[in-house]
Design a protein around this motif. Structure first.
Motif, short mmCIF file in Angstrom:
data_model
loop_
_atom_site.label_atom_id
_atom_site.label_comp_id
_atom_site.label_asym_id
_atom_site.label_seq_id
_atom_site.Cartn_x
_atom_site.Cartn_y
_atom_site.Cartn_z
N ALA A 167 68.70 19.22 43.49
CA ALA A 167 69.24 18.02 44.14
C ALA A 167 69.30 18.21 45.65
CB ALA A 167 70.63 17.71 43.58
N LEU A 168 69.70 19.40 46.10
CA LEU A 168 69.72 19.67 47.54
C LEU A 168 68.32 19.54 48.14
CD1 LEU A 168 72.16 22.72 47.60
CD2 LEU A 168 72.55 20.51 48.73
N PHE A 169 67.33 20.04 47.43
CA PHE A 169 65.95 19.93 47.91
C PHE A 169 65.53 18.46 48.00
CE2 PHE A 169 61.37 19.68 47.15
CZ PHE A 169 60.89 20.53 48.15
N ALA A 170 65.86 17.69 46.96
CA ALA A 170 65.46 16.28 46.93
C ALA A 170 66.17 15.47 48.01
CB ALA A 170 65.77 15.69 45.56
N LEU A 171 67.36 15.90 48.41
CA LEU A 171 68.16 15.13 49.37
C LEU A 171 68.06 15.66 50.79
CD1 LEU A 171 71.34 14.63 47.18
CD2 LEU A 171 69.69 12.87 47.82
N ASP A 172 67.19 16.63 51.02
CA ASP A 172 67.04 17.19 52.36
C ASP A 172 66.66 16.08 53.34
OD1 ASP A 172 67.04 19.20 54.28
OD2 ASP A 172 64.88 19.53 54.06
N GLY A 173 67.41 15.97 54.43
CA GLY A 173 67.18 14.92 55.40
C GLY A 173 67.98 13.66 55.14
N ARG A 174 68.61 13.59 53.97
CA ARG A 174 69.41 12.41 53.62
C ARG A 174 70.91 12.72 53.60
NH1 ARG A 174 66.04 8.39 50.06
NH2 ARG A 174 63.96 9.29 50.15
N VAL A 175 71.24 13.96 53.35
CA VAL A 175 72.62 14.44 53.49
C VAL A 175 72.54 15.77 54.25
CG1 VAL A 175 73.36 13.33 51.36
CG2 VAL A 175 72.65 15.72 51.32
N ASP A 176 73.69 16.26 54.66
CA ASP A 176 73.74 17.53 55.38
C ASP A 176 73.61 18.66 54.36
OD1 ASP A 176 74.28 19.79 56.90
OD2 ASP A 176 75.85 18.81 58.07
N THR A 177 72.36 18.99 54.02
CA THR A 177 72.13 19.97 52.96
C THR A 177 72.51 21.39 53.38
OG1 THR A 177 69.80 20.06 53.64
CG2 THR A 177 70.35 18.63 51.78
N ALA A 178 72.51 21.67 54.68
CA ALA A 178 72.93 23.00 55.12
C ALA A 178 74.41 23.21 54.82
CB ALA A 178 72.65 23.17 56.61
N ARG A 179 75.24 22.25 55.20
CA ARG A 179 76.67 22.37 54.92
C ARG A 179 76.94 22.30 53.43
NH1 ARG A 179 79.57 17.86 57.88
NH2 ARG A 179 81.45 18.92 57.12
N ALA A 180 76.24 21.40 52.74
CA ALA A 180 76.43 21.29 51.30
C ALA A 180 76.04 22.58 50.59
CB ALA A 180 75.63 20.11 50.74
N GLY A 181 74.94 23.19 51.04
CA GLY A 181 74.53 24.46 50.46
C GLY A 181 75.56 25.55 50.68
N ALA A 182 76.19 25.53 51.86
CA ALA A 182 77.22 26.53 52.14
C ALA A 182 78.44 26.34 51.25
CB ALA A 182 77.62 26.45 53.61
N VAL A 183 78.83 25.08 51.02
CA VAL A 183 79.97 24.80 50.13
C VAL A 183 79.63 25.23 48.70
CG1 VAL A 183 81.36 22.96 49.11
CG2 VAL A 183 80.90 22.96 51.57
#
Length: 306
Positions: A167-183
């Motif tokens: 999901a993070l890969f699919a949403l890259d550029g649409r949500v803050d995936t860096a911060r989401a990945g860290a959480v």
């Protein structure tokens, strides 16, 4: 799991089938009118039987384990909880072309806990916390350990790691995936080593019933079990905010690691639902779902930064 209004007949289940099952297996209730509930769930179809009973039928084999689980364990939990929970009166068998076990329950009065029905949301948040803590105090010896029956609620969030990363890969550029990945990483790193306790698994507004703005019942224990209670905290971001979130957090307690895992649970669900609906046309129900999940993600990320 909560849902919305569906046309009768979904998953091959309709009022006619329920009437036939009742007549064949529980003739004492065969004269009662059968009507679909106004707000139905996804995992089960639920029908009113007269004014005081309901019939609840799983829509798929994946949800069948909850029938026996709830029939066995809810009577043991009910006496120690501060509000009403479902009461299973009878367990039905496959029949009339329907392949799964099912149940008859007592109807619980109340409206789903929309914020507009609750005048004092911080006080309501405290009552939800009280329920969660009472559930955690219930005797967990011999209870169903988290696993497939709970859709791995109560287990380590690692079970959903691959799905979350897709999901993070699919949403890259649409949500803050860096911060989401860290959480998400923080949730995985916060290993749970506590004593297994009871959890509900789906504490959400649609599974909380209110009267006069007060919590009176908690329903749908299909994903309940014994394990890590972090999943029960996600309502902090899906329903509460500001003062109500502060009230919930103060009342429910829990250690920082449990809160880190809870943020992971909330983020996992929001990410996968958003990924499935992110390209929905404006004005559609799917677009509204996507917007709700964006809000949850924003709330989780902001909370993690505090």
């Amino acid at each position: 799991m909560i849902g919305s209004q569906y046309a009768d007949g979904r998953a091959g289940i309709d009022a006619g089938l329920v009437r036939r099952l009742i007549a064949a297996q529980f003739p004492q209730w065969s004269g009662l009118p059968v009507t679909p509930v106004e707000k139905d769930g996804w995992d089960n179809r639920t029908y009113r039987l007269g004014d005081r009973l309901t019939a609840r039928l799983p829509t798929h084999e994946a949800y069948v384990a909850a029938v026996d689980k709830e029939h066995r364990w809810l009577p043991r939990l009910a006496p120690v909880l501060p509000v009403s929970i479902p009461e299973s009166l009878a367990k039905g068998s496959p029949g009339e072309g329907y392949p799964y076990p099912w149940s008859v329950r007592r109807w619980l009065d109340g409206d789903t806990a929309r914020p507009d029905r609750i005048a004092d949301l911080p006080a309501f948040a405290e009552s939800v916390a009280e329920f969660i803590l009472a559930l955690q105090r219930a005797d967990a010896v011999g209870g169903p350990r988290a696993g497939a029956h709970s859709f791995y609620r109560g287990a380590p969030p690692e079970h959903y790691d691959a799905e979350t990363r897709r999901a993070l890969f699919a949403l890259d550029g649409r949500v803050d995936t860096a911060r989401a990945g860290a959480v998400w990483k923080a949730a995985l790193d916060a290993s749970w080593t506590g004593t297994p306790v009871w959890f509900h698994g789906d504490i959400a507004h649609g599974n909380l019933l209110v009267r006069d703005g007060r919590l009176v019942a908690v329903i749908d224990f299909g994903t309940s079990g014994v394990g890590d209670p972090a999943c029960d905290l996600v309502i902090a971001w899906t329903m509460f905010s500001g003062r109500s979130r502060e009230a919930f957090r103060a009342a429910v307690g829990q250690d920082p690691g449990t809160w880190a895992r809870a943020r992971g649970w909330a983020l996992w669900k929001a990410l996968i639902v958003l990924a499935a609906n992110v390209d929905a046309a404006s004005g559609t129900a799917e677009a509204a779902v996507a917007e709700e999940q964006r809000h949850v993600i924003d709330e989780v990320l902001a909370d993690a930064a505090l």
